[in-house]
Design an enzyme around this catalytic site. Structure first.
Site, short mmCIF file in Angstrom:
data_model
loop_
_atom_site.label_atom_id
_atom_site.label_comp_id
_atom_site.label_asym_id
_atom_site.label_seq_id
_atom_site.Cartn_x
_atom_site.Cartn_y
_atom_site.Cartn_z
N THR A 1 36.07 35.88 47.41
CA THR A 1 37.50 35.61 47.25
C THR A 1 38.31 36.47 48.22
O THR A 1 37.87 37.56 48.60
CB THR A 1 37.97 35.90 45.80
OG1 THR A 1 39.34 35.56 45.68
CG2 THR A 1 37.80 37.36 45.40
N ASN B 1 41.47 36.90 47.22
CA ASN B 1 42.55 37.24 46.31
C ASN B 1 42.37 38.68 45.78
O ASN B 1 41.45 38.98 45.02
CB ASN B 1 42.49 36.22 45.16
CG ASN B 1 43.57 36.42 44.14
OD1 ASN B 1 43.97 37.55 43.85
ND2 ASN B 1 44.04 35.32 43.58
N HIS C 1 44.10 40.44 43.72
CA HIS C 1 44.31 40.59 42.29
C HIS C 1 43.01 40.29 41.52
O HIS C 1 42.60 41.03 40.64
CB HIS C 1 45.44 39.65 41.85
CG HIS C 1 45.62 39.54 40.38
ND1 HIS C 1 46.32 40.47 39.66
CD2 HIS C 1 45.16 38.63 39.50
CE1 HIS C 1 46.30 40.12 38.39
NE2 HIS C 1 45.59 39.01 38.26
N LYS C 2 42.34 39.19 41.95
CA LYS C 2 41.07 38.81 41.33
C LYS C 2 40.02 39.89 41.55
O LYS C 2 39.28 40.26 40.64
CB LYS C 2 40.56 37.53 42.01
CG LYS C 2 40.54 36.33 41.11
CD LYS C 2 39.87 35.18 41.84
CE LYS C 2 40.55 33.89 41.47
NZ LYS C 2 39.98 32.75 42.19
N ASP D 1 35.88 29.47 40.15
CA ASP D 1 36.90 28.44 40.29
C ASP D 1 37.44 28.17 38.89
O ASP D 1 36.66 28.10 37.92
CB ASP D 1 36.30 27.17 40.91
CG ASP D 1 37.38 26.33 41.57
OD1 ASP D 1 38.21 26.89 42.30
OD2 ASP D 1 37.41 25.10 41.34
#
Ligand code: IMP
Length: 199
Positions: free
Chosen positions: A8, A10, A12-13, A69
Site C-alpha cells: 500500500t 496509504n 494511514h493504513k 482491499d
C-alpha cells in the site's frame, strides 16, 4: 525478525497495520522497497484485487507481502457498491463527499439501511496465497454525522452503536473495523507460525 511488505501507499493504513503487527514482525512499506508506482487493481472482486496487488509486489520484488482491499456492501443495493466503493460516484475533487452524497441519495426512500464493510487481506508467502476476511456489520445513517475518519465513516453506524464511525473516533473504530478484524486474523496466523518456528 520476519519481514513482511504491505502493498500500500496509504500512510494511514500502514500506521494502523504496523500498530497491530509491529511487535512480532518488521512491516515494510512500498516506499521502503523504493516502489513508487501505482499498483493495478482491475479485478471484479475484493479477493481478486487484493491478490492482484500482492502478486504484483511479489513478482516484482520477490518478497513475502500482503495487500488488502475493502468495500461497502449495502443490502438494499444487492451488495453494491462493493468492489466499486472508492469510485461509487463519478470522479470528483472530493470523492469521499461525492460518494457519501450519492449513497444517501440512492437510499433516500429505502427503509432497509443494512450494510457491511468487508476487507480481504491476501498474503503471499513464498508465492502461496492465503486469504483473511474481516467484516463489520451496520446500517447507513440518513444524514452525515461526525468529523472523524475518512470515506463513508460519517454515514456508517456499526451494529450495536448509535453513533457513526466518524463520531466514534479512530481508537475505537480501529478495534472493531473490518480492516482490524482482517488484520487480527492475519496476526493470529502469523503468530501461530512464529510460535511453531520457535518451538
Ligand atoms: P480500500 O480498498 O481500503 O482502498 O477501500 C476502498 C474504499 O472503501 C475507500 O476508498 C473508501 O471509500 C471505502 N472504505 C474502506 N474502508 C473504509 C473505512 O474504514 N471507512 C470508510 N470508508 C472506507
Amino acid at each position: 525478525m520476519k519481514k513482511l511488505v504491505v502493498a500500500t501507499h496509504n500512510a494511514h493504513k500502514l500506521d494502523e497495520i504496523r500498530h497491530m503487527l509491529g511487535d512480532r514482525l518488521e512491516v515494510l512499506s512500498l516506499t521502503d522497497l523504493g516502489c513508487s508506482e501505482e499498483i493495478p487493481e482491475t479485478a471484479d472482486t475484493l479477493e481478486g484485487n487484493a491478490l492482484q496487488k500482492a502478486r504484483y509486489v511479489y513478482e516484482k520484488y520477490g518478497c513475502d507481502c500482503f495487500a488488502d482491499d475493502s468495500g461497502l456492501e449495502v443490502e438494499a443495493l444487492n451488495g453494491q457498491p462493493g468492489v466499486h466503493t472508492a469510485r461509487f460516484a463519478p470522479p470528483s475533487e472530493n470523492q469521499a463527499e461525492a460518494n457519501t452524497q450519492k449513497l444517501l441519495s440512492v437510499l433516500r426512500e429505502e427503509p432497509n439501511r443494512r450494510a457491511r464493510f468487508r476487507t480481504i487481506i491476501a498474503l503471499l508467502e513464498g508465492g502461496v496465497p492465503h486469504l483473511f476476511e474481516g467484516i463489520v456489520e451496520g446500517t447507513i445513517a440518513t444524514e452525515k454525522r461526525g468529523l472523524g475518519g475518512f470515506g463513508y465513516d460519517p454515514v456508517f453506524i456499526p451494529k450495536g452503536e448509535t453513533l457513526t464511525f466518524a463520531e466514534l473516533g479512530s481508537d475505537y473504530k480501529n478495534q472493531i473495523s473490518h480492516r482490524a478484524n482482517a488484520v487480527k486474523k492475519l496476526y493470529e496466523y502469523l503468530s501461530l507460525q512464529l510460535t511453531e518456528t520457535q518451538s
